[in-house]
Design an enzyme around this catalytic site. Sequence first.
Site, PDB file in Angstrom:
ATOM      1  N   CYS A  56      -5.170   9.789  -2.610  1.00  0.00           N
ATOM      2  CA  CYS A  56      -4.428   8.821  -1.793  1.00  0.00           C
ATOM      3  C   CYS A  56      -2.998   8.648  -2.279  1.00  0.00           C
ATOM      4  O   CYS A  56      -2.106   8.360  -1.490  1.00  0.00           O
ATOM      5  CB  CYS A  56      -5.107   7.457  -1.832  1.00  0.00           C
ATOM      6  SG  CYS A  56      -6.767   7.423  -1.199  1.00  0.00           S
ATOM      7  N   HIS A 116     -11.482   6.932   5.213  1.00  0.00           N
ATOM      8  CA  HIS A 116     -10.549   8.050   5.406  1.00  0.00           C
ATOM      9  C   HIS A 116     -11.296   9.333   5.020  1.00  0.00           C
ATOM     10  O   HIS A 116     -12.109   9.311   4.088  1.00  0.00           O
ATOM     11  CB  HIS A 116      -9.354   7.947   4.447  1.00  0.00           C
ATOM     12  CG  HIS A 116      -8.182   7.150   4.954  1.00  0.00           C
ATOM     13  ND1 HIS A 116      -7.396   6.403   4.108  1.00  0.00           N
ATOM     14  CD2 HIS A 116      -7.633   7.024   6.197  1.00  0.00           C
ATOM     15  CE1 HIS A 116      -6.419   5.832   4.802  1.00  0.00           C
ATOM     16  NE2 HIS A 116      -6.546   6.184   6.069  1.00  0.00           N
ATOM     17  N   ARG A 176      -9.822   5.164  11.206  1.00  0.00           N
ATOM     18  CA  ARG A 176      -8.366   5.055  11.242  1.00  0.00           C
ATOM     19  C   ARG A 176      -7.749   5.991  12.297  1.00  0.00           C
ATOM     20  O   ARG A 176      -7.238   5.548  13.301  1.00  0.00           O
ATOM     21  CB  ARG A 176      -7.777   5.361   9.867  1.00  0.00           C
ATOM     22  CG  ARG A 176      -8.257   4.415   8.770  1.00  0.00           C
ATOM     23  CD  ARG A 176      -7.686   3.031   8.930  1.00  0.00           C
ATOM     24  NE  ARG A 176      -8.132   2.102   7.908  1.00  0.00           N
ATOM     25  CZ  ARG A 176      -7.521   1.893   6.756  1.00  0.00           C
ATOM     26  NH1 ARG A 176      -6.431   2.564   6.455  1.00  0.00           N
ATOM     27  NH2 ARG A 176      -7.993   1.004   5.905  1.00  0.00           N
ATOM     28  N   ASP A 206       0.818  -1.224   0.000  1.00  0.00           N
ATOM     29  CA  ASP A 206       0.000   0.000   0.000  1.00  0.00           C
ATOM     30  C   ASP A 206       0.852   1.274   0.000  1.00  0.00           C
ATOM     31  O   ASP A 206       0.327   2.369   0.166  1.00  0.00           O
ATOM     32  CB  ASP A 206      -0.911   0.025   1.239  1.00  0.00           C
ATOM     33  CG  ASP A 206      -2.260  -0.662   0.995  1.00  0.00           C
ATOM     34  OD1 ASP A 206      -2.724  -0.700  -0.168  1.00  0.00           O
ATOM     35  OD2 ASP A 206      -2.856  -1.144   1.974  1.00  0.00           O
ATOM     36  N   ARG A 224       0.724  -1.882   7.560  1.00  0.00           N
ATOM     37  CA  ARG A 224       1.198  -0.636   6.946  1.00  0.00           C
ATOM     38  C   ARG A 224       2.206   0.124   7.816  1.00  0.00           C
ATOM     39  O   ARG A 224       2.785   1.108   7.347  1.00  0.00           O
ATOM     40  CB  ARG A 224      -0.006   0.273   6.607  1.00  0.00           C
ATOM     41  CG  ARG A 224      -0.952  -0.324   5.564  1.00  0.00           C
ATOM     42  CD  ARG A 224      -1.847   0.747   4.935  1.00  0.00           C
ATOM     43  NE  ARG A 224      -1.076   1.708   4.157  1.00  0.00           N
ATOM     44  CZ  ARG A 224      -1.579   2.809   3.627  1.00  0.00           C
ATOM     45  NH1 ARG A 224      -2.845   3.116   3.784  1.00  0.00           N
ATOM     46  NH2 ARG A 224      -0.808   3.637   2.924  1.00  0.00           N
TER      47      ARG A 224
END
Length: 279
Positions: A272, A178, A149, A78, A103
């Site tokens: 992103c 997000h 998150r 990612d 991540r």
Amino acid sequence: MIDTATTRTAPVRTATRREYLMCPPDHFDVVYAINPWMDPAMPVDRGRATRQWAELRDAYRGLGHVVHLAEPVPGLVDMVFAANCALVVDSLVYGARFRHPERAPEAVAYRSWFAAAGLTGNRDAEYVNEGEGDFAVLRDFVLAGTGFRTEPEAHGEAQEFLGRPVVSLHLTDPRFYHLDTALFVLDEENLAYYPPAFSPGSRAVLARLFPEALIATRADALALGLNSVSDGANVVVAAAATELIAQLAANGYRPIPVDLCELARAGGGAKCCTLEIRR
Ligand code: ARG
């Protein structure tokens, strides 16, 4: 009778040159599922993802923006989603602390890029936060998302470190996990968003702060149309977000449609893939 809707002229918008950080999707894959967009059973076409990503990078360069590249790290599938690694304002780097262990090493990988770029005003976050994935910068304040998150405590931590007021918003729909999947900044003082992604209180806050905001349809939000990047005039936007594209044009912005459907399989779009470096 005069039809004011069609005779009204849209305001003139002004672009400012931006500095972005991106990371090529050399190791992009979907091998775990940490949001509802991700299905590890569906194979990813990395070649296609790379071509789509390159188109995005070239669109920025074509607009005169500076694009820096971070070195992709094998295994960090990612890492292409550079927006999540930090929030950079006034040359201060508020580093990410990822929610998911998969991540977590990305934060470390990006940290070395900031150091090499001379951005030494660093803060290693105490609280979970996913950088610009959950923070949006306007002239007078910063909007911050929580719910999936970023921890609400990180909003206060960012405010204290950056010296800018931070306004908390609650995300309630897991598809819009997000803040940058549900809202994007058009210019210093206006934005576009999808109200149903937010709690009733947060919707009221947004309506009060941004009476002129562009409101996206569910279809455009699901096409990741709100994961857009604006320089104040040009808006790089998901090609499938057709109504939003028409709204942007009607309001004096210049839509630049890009297709990032292969990256959308991980739940990410243009924004992103893009971290803004604000010196
Ligand atoms: N698969 C990534 C995740 O779920 C996608 C991140 C997208 N980035 C963003 N700024 N919304 O963490």
